[in-house]
Design an enzyme around this catalytic site. Structure first.
Site, PDB file in Angstrom:
ATOM      1  N   LYS A  53     -10.069  13.023   6.388  1.00 41.63           N
ATOM      2  CA  LYS A  53      -9.101  12.656   5.351  1.00 41.63           C
ATOM      3  C   LYS A  53      -9.505  11.305   4.762  1.00 41.63           C
ATOM      4  O   LYS A  53      -9.717  10.328   5.489  1.00 41.63           O
ATOM      5  CB  LYS A  53      -7.722  12.528   5.986  1.00 41.63           C
ATOM      6  CG  LYS A  53      -6.650  13.282   5.268  1.00 41.63           C
ATOM      7  CD  LYS A  53      -5.383  13.133   6.076  1.00 41.63           C
ATOM      8  CE  LYS A  53      -4.229  13.774   5.382  1.00 41.63           C
ATOM      9  NZ  LYS A  53      -2.983  13.463   6.072  1.00 41.63           N
TER      10      LYS A  53
HETATM   11  C1  E4P Z   1      -0.090  15.008   5.146  1.00 44.63           C
HETATM   12  O1  E4P Z   1      -1.280  15.124   4.953  1.00 44.63           O
HETATM   13  C2  E4P Z   1       0.627  13.744   4.908  1.00 44.63           C
HETATM   14  O2  E4P Z   1       0.073  12.721   5.644  1.00 44.63           O
HETATM   15  C3  E4P Z   1       2.089  13.909   5.195  1.00 44.63           C
HETATM   16  O3  E4P Z   1       2.516  15.166   4.703  1.00 44.63           O
HETATM   17  C4  E4P Z   1       2.945  12.784   4.669  1.00 44.63           C
HETATM   18  O4  E4P Z   1       4.292  13.114   4.804  1.00 44.63           O
HETATM   19  P1  E4P Z   1       5.452  12.021   4.613  1.00 44.63           P
HETATM   20  O5  E4P Z   1       5.482  11.622   3.176  1.00 44.63           O
HETATM   21  O6  E4P Z   1       6.692  12.738   5.030  1.00 44.63           O
HETATM   22  O7  E4P Z   1       5.089  10.883   5.505  1.00 44.63           O
END
Ligand code: E4P
Length: 219
Positions: free
Chosen positions: A83
């Site tokens: 990521k």
């Molecule tokens: C996924 O890749 C993200 O890190 C995650 O969905 C973020 O979610 P949030 O906005 O609820 O922290």
């Protein structure tokens, strides 16, 4: 439609995986931090449970740092996706990593332009954050719909991971506008298979069955 679990909690992953519902996992530094275990240990544990893509995020901000981290993380397991944050340095890193065959998930996408940049740089996945856009009264689902249109119009292979999903509407709307994948927090899963009318219906059927059996016995 693929379901990813948005968690680094191994017990949660095992539980939902038993139902055959986990096509992959996404993590981020916040989720890893909650587990209180070494990053590598948690990711290796997850990749041992789930066959599909498992996203693990870099924390460096310069392209060279991201590339170095990504190369190391990618060696932890075959199903790793690295990521990378959506920045200019991140785009540089994505291009290099794509050239080396390392899959990337570009995270923190809030506009179509950002999605397009990440796609053109060679991202395997792009993650628009629905919930965080809705938090600032913007339209997270419209972003997912526009990104899908973009990918289809120009025939890109990049897949959309609908992220920052906070409720059933976010999931159902993501399905409706054609997100390839939805990454869902473990805490939301029970709400996906439950409905008060289902519970009420089961109770009514059981009551009726009991009445029927009692009637037969009386005969
Ligand atoms: C996924 O890749 C993200 O890190 C995650 O969905 C973020 O979610 P949030 O906005 O609820 O922290």
């Amino acid at each position: 439609m693929k379901f990813f679990l948005d968690t680094a909690n191994v017990e949660e992953i095992k539980r939902v995986n038993e139902l055959g519902l986990v096509d992959g996992v996404t993590t981020n530094p916040t989720l890893i931090g909650r587990e209180g275990k070494p990053f590598e240990e948690v990711i290796k544990e997850i990749t041992g449970i789930v066959d599909g893509p498992v996203s693990a995020e870099v924390v460096g901000l310069k392209a060279e740092e991201m590339i170095k981290e990504a190369r190391e993380i990618a060696m932890w397991a075959e199903n790793i996706v690295v990521k990378i944050p959506m920045t200019e340095e991140g785009l540089k890193a994505v291009k290099v990593l794509a050239g080396e065959g390392i899959k990337t998930n570009v995270t923190l996408i809030f506009t179509v332009a950002q999605g397009l940049m990440a796609t053109k740089a060679g991202a395997s996945y792009i993650s628009p954050f629905i919930g965080r856009l809705d938090d600032i009264s913007a339209d997270g689902i419209k972003l997912v719909a526009d990104l899908r249109k973009l990918l289809d119009t120009y025939d890109y292979d990049t897949e959309i991971i609908a992220a920052s999903i906070r409720n059933i509407n976010h999931l159902e709307d993501s399905v409706a506008v054609g997100a390839h994948i939805a990454t869902i927090p473990g805490s939301l899963f029970p709400a996906l298979w439950s409905h008060p009318l289902t519970d009420k219906g089961i109770q009514a059927f059981l009551d009726d069955w009991k009445a029927y059996e009692d009637k037969l016995e009386d005969k």
